[in-house]
Motif scaffolding. Structure first.
Motif, PDB file in Angstrom:
ATOM      1  N   VAL A 163      -1.217  10.511 -10.095  1.00 17.41           N
ATOM      2  CA  VAL A 163      -1.854  11.056  -9.105  1.00 17.41           C
ATOM      3  C   VAL A 163      -3.389   9.647  -8.796  1.00 17.41           C
ATOM      4  O   VAL A 163      -3.209   9.451  -7.535  1.00 17.41           O
ATOM      5  N   ALA A 164      -3.667  10.268  -9.269  1.00 15.29           N
ATOM      6  CA  ALA A 164      -5.549   9.487  -8.900  1.00 15.29           C
ATOM      7  C   ALA A 164      -5.212   7.804  -8.686  1.00 15.29           C
ATOM      8  O   ALA A 164      -5.429   7.384  -7.500  1.00 15.29           O
ATOM      9  N   ALA A 165      -4.518   7.137  -9.156  1.00 11.94           N
ATOM     10  CA  ALA A 165      -3.913   5.587  -8.968  1.00 11.94           C
ATOM     11  C   ALA A 165      -3.324   5.619  -7.758  1.00 11.94           C
ATOM     12  O   ALA A 165      -3.644   4.473  -7.288  1.00 11.94           O
ATOM     13  N   ALA A 166      -2.222   6.369  -7.919  1.00  5.86           N
ATOM     14  CA  ALA A 166      -2.189   6.601  -6.069  1.00  5.86           C
ATOM     15  C   ALA A 166      -2.972   6.562  -4.854  1.00  5.86           C
ATOM     16  O   ALA A 166      -3.413   5.898  -4.402  1.00  5.86           O
ATOM     17  N   ALA A 167      -3.680   7.889  -5.423  1.00  2.00           N
ATOM     18  CA  ALA A 167      -5.422   7.484  -4.480  1.00  2.00           C
ATOM     19  C   ALA A 167      -5.327   6.045  -4.397  1.00  2.00           C
ATOM     20  O   ALA A 167      -6.301   6.250  -3.154  1.00  2.00           O
ATOM     21  N   ILE A 168      -5.882   5.872  -5.642  1.00  2.43           N
ATOM     22  CA  ILE A 168      -7.119   4.567  -5.224  1.00  2.43           C
ATOM     23  C   ILE A 168      -6.631   3.506  -4.357  1.00  2.43           C
ATOM     24  O   ILE A 168      -6.594   2.629  -3.729  1.00  2.43           O
ATOM     25  N   ALA A 169      -5.046   3.401  -4.574  1.00  2.70           N
ATOM     26  CA  ALA A 169      -4.371   2.454  -3.890  1.00  2.70           C
ATOM     27  C   ALA A 169      -4.228   2.948  -2.451  1.00  2.70           C
ATOM     28  O   ALA A 169      -4.207   1.396  -1.541  1.00  2.70           O
ATOM     29  N   TRP A 170      -3.885   4.398  -1.863  1.00  2.00           N
ATOM     30  CA  TRP A 170      -4.078   4.328  -0.739  1.00  2.00           C
ATOM     31  C   TRP A 170      -4.948   3.692   0.091  1.00  2.00           C
ATOM     32  O   TRP A 170      -5.112   3.788   1.403  1.00  2.00           O
ATOM     33  N   ARG A 171      -6.094   3.959  -0.891  1.00  3.67           N
ATOM     34  CA  ARG A 171      -7.490   3.510  -0.071  1.00  3.67           C
ATOM     35  C   ARG A 171      -7.331   2.428   0.147  1.00  3.67           C
ATOM     36  O   ARG A 171      -7.879   2.148   0.885  1.00  3.67           O
ATOM     37  N   THR A 185       4.940   5.696  -5.245  1.00  5.19           N
ATOM     38  CA  THR A 185       6.043   5.431  -6.338  1.00  5.19           C
ATOM     39  C   THR A 185       4.858   5.959  -7.457  1.00  5.19           C
ATOM     40  O   THR A 185       5.360   6.765  -8.489  1.00  5.19           O
ATOM     41  N   TYR A 186       3.579   5.751  -7.617  1.00  5.48           N
ATOM     42  CA  TYR A 186       2.446   6.089  -8.417  1.00  5.48           C
ATOM     43  C   TYR A 186       3.096   7.795  -8.540  1.00  5.48           C
ATOM     44  O   TYR A 186       3.169   8.424  -9.038  1.00  5.48           O
ATOM     45  N   GLY A 187       2.500   8.634  -7.169  1.00  7.07           N
ATOM     46  CA  GLY A 187       1.617   9.809  -6.602  1.00  7.07           C
ATOM     47  C   GLY A 187       3.194  10.613  -7.286  1.00  7.07           C
ATOM     48  O   GLY A 187       3.762  11.366  -7.654  1.00  7.07           O
ATOM     49  N   LEU A 188       4.316  10.423  -7.331  1.00  6.32           N
ATOM     50  CA  LEU A 188       5.705  10.368  -6.885  1.00  6.32           C
ATOM     51  C   LEU A 188       5.961  10.954  -8.477  1.00  6.32           C
ATOM     52  O   LEU A 188       6.956  11.869  -9.017  1.00  6.32           O
ATOM     53  N   SER A 189       5.985   9.950  -9.408  1.00  4.20           N
ATOM     54  CA  SER A 189       6.004   9.562 -10.945  1.00  4.20           C
ATOM     55  C   SER A 189       5.145  10.714 -11.570  1.00  4.20           C
ATOM     56  O   SER A 189       5.739  11.668 -12.671  1.00  4.20           O
ATOM     57  N   ARG A 239       1.168  -1.179   0.316  1.00  2.00           N
ATOM     58  CA  ARG A 239       0.216  -0.021   0.037  1.00  2.00           C
ATOM     59  C   ARG A 239       1.552   1.568  -0.122  1.00  2.00           C
ATOM     60  O   ARG A 239       0.724   2.527  -0.915  1.00  2.00           O
ATOM     61  N   LEU A 240       1.602   1.193   1.018  1.00  2.00           N
ATOM     62  CA  LEU A 240       3.255   2.005   1.341  1.00  2.00           C
ATOM     63  C   LEU A 240       3.493   2.572  -0.073  1.00  2.00           C
ATOM     64  O   LEU A 240       3.776   3.826  -0.428  1.00  2.00           O
ATOM     65  N   MET A 241       3.757   2.207  -0.763  1.00  2.00           N
ATOM     66  CA  MET A 241       4.810   1.899  -1.705  1.00  2.00           C
ATOM     67  C   MET A 241       4.300   2.194  -2.979  1.00  2.00           C
ATOM     68  O   MET A 241       4.893   2.602  -4.250  1.00  2.00           O
ATOM     69  N   ILE A 242       3.125   1.248  -3.760  1.00  2.00           N
ATOM     70  CA  ILE A 242       2.677   1.614  -4.395  1.00  2.00           C
ATOM     71  C   ILE A 242       1.800   3.035  -4.362  1.00  2.00           C
ATOM     72  O   ILE A 242       2.169   4.287  -5.574  1.00  2.00           O
TER      73      ILE A 242
END
Length: 496
Positions: free
Chosen positions: A467-475, A364-368, A358-361
């Motif tokens: 960034v949208a995928a990062a938010a979905i992964a975090w949740r 990495t998505y958000g920073l990219s 959860r944290l790493m996905i």
């Protein structure tokens, strides 16, 4: 079957039918025996033999990008920027359809058989690409090459999950997928040499470059002999004796001897053997039972497919159109780009098993996405040189590479074994169809406009998706790190 092999099969005990006449329930400890192993020479061979698949894909994709300038200058082809984008999209469309068709077969007839079918298709099609005589023949052969590579995705990712112990699964999957960039480096190096006017003519160098891929594929064909069928797949599909024999061999490779199940308190799982899983049950599993996981996998796949394919397939066009880089020099810029992409999974992969998925996905998505938006703005205002642009891409894809690999990891480990390959195929197909096929066409048109602002708008779209995928992964991401596959997603054949 000899007595020794029959004794080895004692960990899978058949019981009388409980429902249908051909329905047999067994108890087996095979999944837990595999997950309890430490890293061994067998696992290294798996990484080597399976990782070469992504080296092939990296070689193909890089050649498509690095050779775009040569295809435009070819006396027999005379490609336009639109033709380049069309043929790249044909490759991705082939990968989508190949993944779907071969993904269904992978779950139906096994992982190992598909290794050789898909590789044979790749070898034939990539060699035929070297003989292309016009844009349509080139597009057709690229389509068939993509179909072979798409089929490889499903069989390979399934096998990684089912053979590698749980505590190494994340890092192994990311590194194998990241080996794509070793192929990218090989493709870039081939392009540097073969596009040199002093060594090959304008209509010969690109043809020889594609033959490089066919030659590498022949080596892979031999190396595939090392990899057995997945014991997990064999048990569920009614071959417990063969599954136990394979696990015994793996244990001997890892420990020097077969381990007596009577001396180890491994848990057992009770399964009802089946010869196939009906498509209706597959659909119910993916879109009803695991609907939330399906949405997460789809979001990750679409974002990374658009991000990667849109940028990388038009990498050479940006360098030649906006920075004036000669077509035969593009390979030099791809080498550092490929290095960043391979180092990302290699150095960050362990954190996916320790800090967690959860944290790493999400990270990495958000920073990219954020880094692409920043570098896109600098590109739009014209302050970057070709060298600075390459460094920016190198940093961005240091994070984007493990992010993209994590999309395959997420899909392949969060669904039951019986639908694993088809799940990978389906989400890869939908993600690539939406994000990957459209991306090269869109960016080809944006680059043709000659407007940096238009290209920047495309970069912002890719950044927003990440960034949208990062938010979905975090949740919603599942904490699958260091857990047996059977506890992440219980097999459909499970019996209480």
């Amino acid at each position: 079957m000899n007595l020794q092999r029959s004794q080895r099969a004692s960990t899978a005990v058949a019981t009388p039918p409980t429902r249908e006449s051909d329905d047999r329930a067994i108890e087996t400890s095979i999944p837990f025996r595999l997950d309890s192993l430490r890293w061994s020479g067998f696992h290294s061979r798996v990484v080597l033999a399976l990782g070469i698949t992504w080296i092939l894909d990296g070689l193909e994709v890089t050649l498509a990008g690095a050779l775009s300038g040569a295809l435009k200058q070819s006396p027999s082809l005379h490609f336009t920027n639109f033709d380049v984008g069309l043929c790249n999209s044909a490759y991705l469309a082939g990968a989508v359809l190949g993944a779907l068709g071969f993904g269904w077969l992978t779950d139906r007839i096994g992982r190992r058989k598909l290794f050789f079918i898909t590789l044979a298709l790749y070898l034939t099609a990539t060699a035929a690409t070297a003989l292309s005589w016009n844009v349509w023949s080139y597009a057709l052969f690229r389509f068939l090459t993509g179909a072979g590579i798409g089929g490889e995705y499903t069989a390979i990712n399934s096998t990684i999950q089912e053979l590698v112990p749980a505590r190494y699964r994340g890092w192994t999957d990311l590194v194998i997928n990241g080996s794509f960039w070793i192929g990218a480096a090989i493709g870039a190096s081939s392009a540097i040499v073969l596009l040199d006017p002093a060594l090959a003519g304008p209509d010969l160098g690109w043809r020889l470059a594609y033959l490089t891929g066919a030659g590498l594929g022949l080596i892979v064909f031999v190396m595939r002999m090392w990899i057995p069928e997945s014991p997990r797949w064999l048990v569920i599909h009614g071959h417990p004796d063969a599954a136990n024999a394979i696990v015994d061999d793996i244990e001997r490779s890892a420990t020097g001897r077969s381990r007596d199940p009577r001396q180890h308190p491994w848990p057992k799982i009770r399964l009802r053997m089946r010869d196939h899983t009906p498509l209706r049950e597959v659909a119910r599993t993916l879109f009803s039972t695991y609907r939330q996981r399906a949405l997460v996998g789809l979001a990750l796949m679409i974002a990374q497919a658009f991000f990667y394919n849109a940028i990388f397939f038009t990498f050479a066009l940006v360098l030649t159109e906006f920075y004036g880089v000669a077509a035969d020099q593009v390979g030099w810029y791809i080498l550092p780009f490929a290095a960043g992409n391979f180092l990302g999974p290699l150095l960050l992969g362990r954190l996916f098993d320790t800090l967690g998925r959860r944290l790493m996905i999400s990270l990495t998505y958000g920073l990219s996405g954020v880094l692409l938006a920043l570098s896109g703005y600098l590109f739009a205002i014209g302050v970057l040189s070709a060298q600075n642009q390459t460094i920016a891409w190198m940093v961005i894809f240091f994070f984007a590479s493990p992010a993209a690999s994590a999309a395959y990891l997420t899909v392949s480990e969060t669904f039951p074994l019986e639908v694993r390959a088809l799940a990978i195929a389906l989400f890869y197909a939908v993600g690539t169809g939406i994000g990957g096929v459209a991306g090269p066409l869109l960016f080809g048109a944006l680059i043709d406009s000659g407007s940096r602002g238009s290209v920047f708008a495309g970069y912002l779209l890719g950044a927003g998706l990440m960034v949208a995928a990062a938010a979905i992964a975090w949740r919603f991401c599942v904490a699958a790190e260091r857990r047996p596959l059977e506890s992440v997603a219980r097999p459909l054949a499970f019996v209480e």
